[in-house]
Design a protein around this motif. Sequence first.
Motif, mmCIF file in Angstrom:
data_model
loop_
_atom_site.group_PDB
_atom_site.id
_atom_site.type_symbol
_atom_site.label_atom_id
_atom_site.label_comp_id
_atom_site.label_asym_id
_atom_site.label_seq_id
_atom_site.Cartn_x
_atom_site.Cartn_y
_atom_site.Cartn_z
ATOM 1 N N UNK A 22 0.880 -1.248 0.049
ATOM 2 C CA UNK A 22 -0.092 -0.050 -0.041
ATOM 3 C C UNK A 22 0.789 1.283 -0.102
ATOM 4 N N UNK A 23 1.815 1.382 0.729
ATOM 5 C CA UNK A 23 2.793 2.476 0.966
ATOM 6 C C UNK A 23 3.498 2.724 -0.643
ATOM 7 N N UNK A 24 3.884 1.670 -0.915
ATOM 8 C CA UNK A 24 4.516 1.792 -2.397
ATOM 9 C C UNK A 24 3.533 2.296 -3.482
ATOM 10 N N UNK A 25 2.202 1.992 -3.424
ATOM 11 C CA UNK A 25 1.590 2.302 -4.527
ATOM 12 C C UNK A 25 0.997 3.901 -4.097
ATOM 13 N N UNK A 26 0.829 4.210 -3.004
ATOM 14 C CA UNK A 26 0.748 5.591 -2.650
ATOM 15 C C UNK A 26 1.821 6.323 -2.893
ATOM 16 N N UNK A 27 2.896 5.976 -2.782
ATOM 17 C CA UNK A 27 3.995 6.940 -3.268
ATOM 18 C C UNK A 27 4.182 6.969 -4.703
ATOM 19 N N UNK A 28 3.825 5.765 -5.472
ATOM 20 C CA UNK A 28 3.929 6.181 -7.089
ATOM 21 C C UNK A 28 2.593 7.034 -7.283
ATOM 22 N N UNK A 29 1.499 6.859 -6.532
ATOM 23 C CA UNK A 29 0.524 7.769 -7.145
ATOM 24 C C UNK A 29 0.782 9.332 -6.927
ATOM 25 N N UNK A 30 1.341 9.577 -5.721
ATOM 26 C CA UNK A 30 1.963 11.130 -5.587
ATOM 27 C C UNK A 30 2.849 11.445 -6.523
ATOM 28 N N UNK A 34 3.398 14.675 -9.829
ATOM 29 C CA UNK A 34 4.133 15.794 -9.723
ATOM 30 C C UNK A 34 4.089 16.257 -8.279
ATOM 31 N N UNK A 35 3.966 15.191 -7.314
ATOM 32 C CA UNK A 35 4.292 15.290 -5.793
ATOM 33 C C UNK A 35 3.112 16.070 -5.158
ATOM 34 N N UNK A 36 1.952 16.354 -5.784
ATOM 35 C CA UNK A 36 0.843 17.120 -5.403
ATOM 36 C C UNK A 36 0.517 16.326 -3.883
ATOM 37 N N UNK A 37 -0.229 16.973 -3.362
ATOM 38 C CA UNK A 37 -0.813 16.299 -1.983
ATOM 39 C C UNK A 37 -2.308 15.541 -2.332
ATOM 40 N N UNK A 38 -2.287 14.384 -1.768
ATOM 41 C CA UNK A 38 -3.564 13.782 -2.346
ATOM 42 C C UNK A 38 -4.976 14.429 -2.030
#
Length: 314
Positions: A22-30, A34-38
């Motif tokens: 889960x942490x890996x997917x959330x990091x990839x999503x961010x 462009x490192x925008x906050x979710x």
Amino acid sequence: MLDEVRRRLRVKHYSLRTERAYVGWIRRYILANGKRHPRDMGGPEVEAFLSDLAVRGNVAASTQNQALSALLFLYREVLGIELPWMESVVRAKRPARVPTVLSRDEVQRVLAAMDGRLGLVAALLYGTGMRLMEGLRLRIKDVDFARNEITVRGGKGGKDRRTVLPRSLAEPLLREVERARVLHQADLAAGLGAVWLPHALSRKYPNAARELGWQYVFPAASRSIDPLDGATRRHHVDDAALSRALKRACRAAGIVKPVSAHTLRHSFATHLLESGYDLRTVQELLGHQDVATTQIYTHVLNRGAGGVLSPLDR
């Protein structure tokens, strides 16, 4: 924020593997946005991310669904945001697959090509129908040699169940228990010897972690640091070591089927049905919640392609 994701996952007793995924997917999503906050993103960004995984990444449906589950956990459990698009996101349809099953002769050849503790683990998985991690996490107290039973604790869905202990493995397992006892005595002499316990049992029963019954039947050869709390403990055998040993054994046995540890579980269920055991019994031994899940093995019961005589053979 990722630290908060880990904290929420541990509060809800998710496994360490799920936490890392889960942490890996959330990091990839961010990073993909462009490192925008979710909090500043929503449905369009999630759908675009999942579509990119399927189109450009060409990932399997199960991988895409895992990424979606991770993002839903982020918004619901961590950020506390209920957005209307959450219920409308369509999960990828998983294709129906027939499980890979080894014949009795193939199982015998694979197990004959393995030796030592890993060979015993492979034989135990086939002989009991346990999942890979269920076998590796087996505790000494859960092996009943008198009744030839094994109690599987915390299986899929957090459920316990009982399965058969093969009589032919009783003596080798007794030797493994004795080996675990010797290692445990050495750990105690070194001021250690406390094994990991689930659900805060170590606080409820302070001495349980050092008791022999709670130790793993297949302990690792060396101690390691627990990534959750930093404590030095003796974990169980690494699952990757078994996977490598199983692949080597398949090559030595000349088997070209895609074989994993779960294939032994499939073979266990199929061979039981071939021997005349009823579907309900097999369902209980496998720990399936729905009998429909167990019915995937009925291809051996004179149904489907396995039960048809080709017109060429007539």
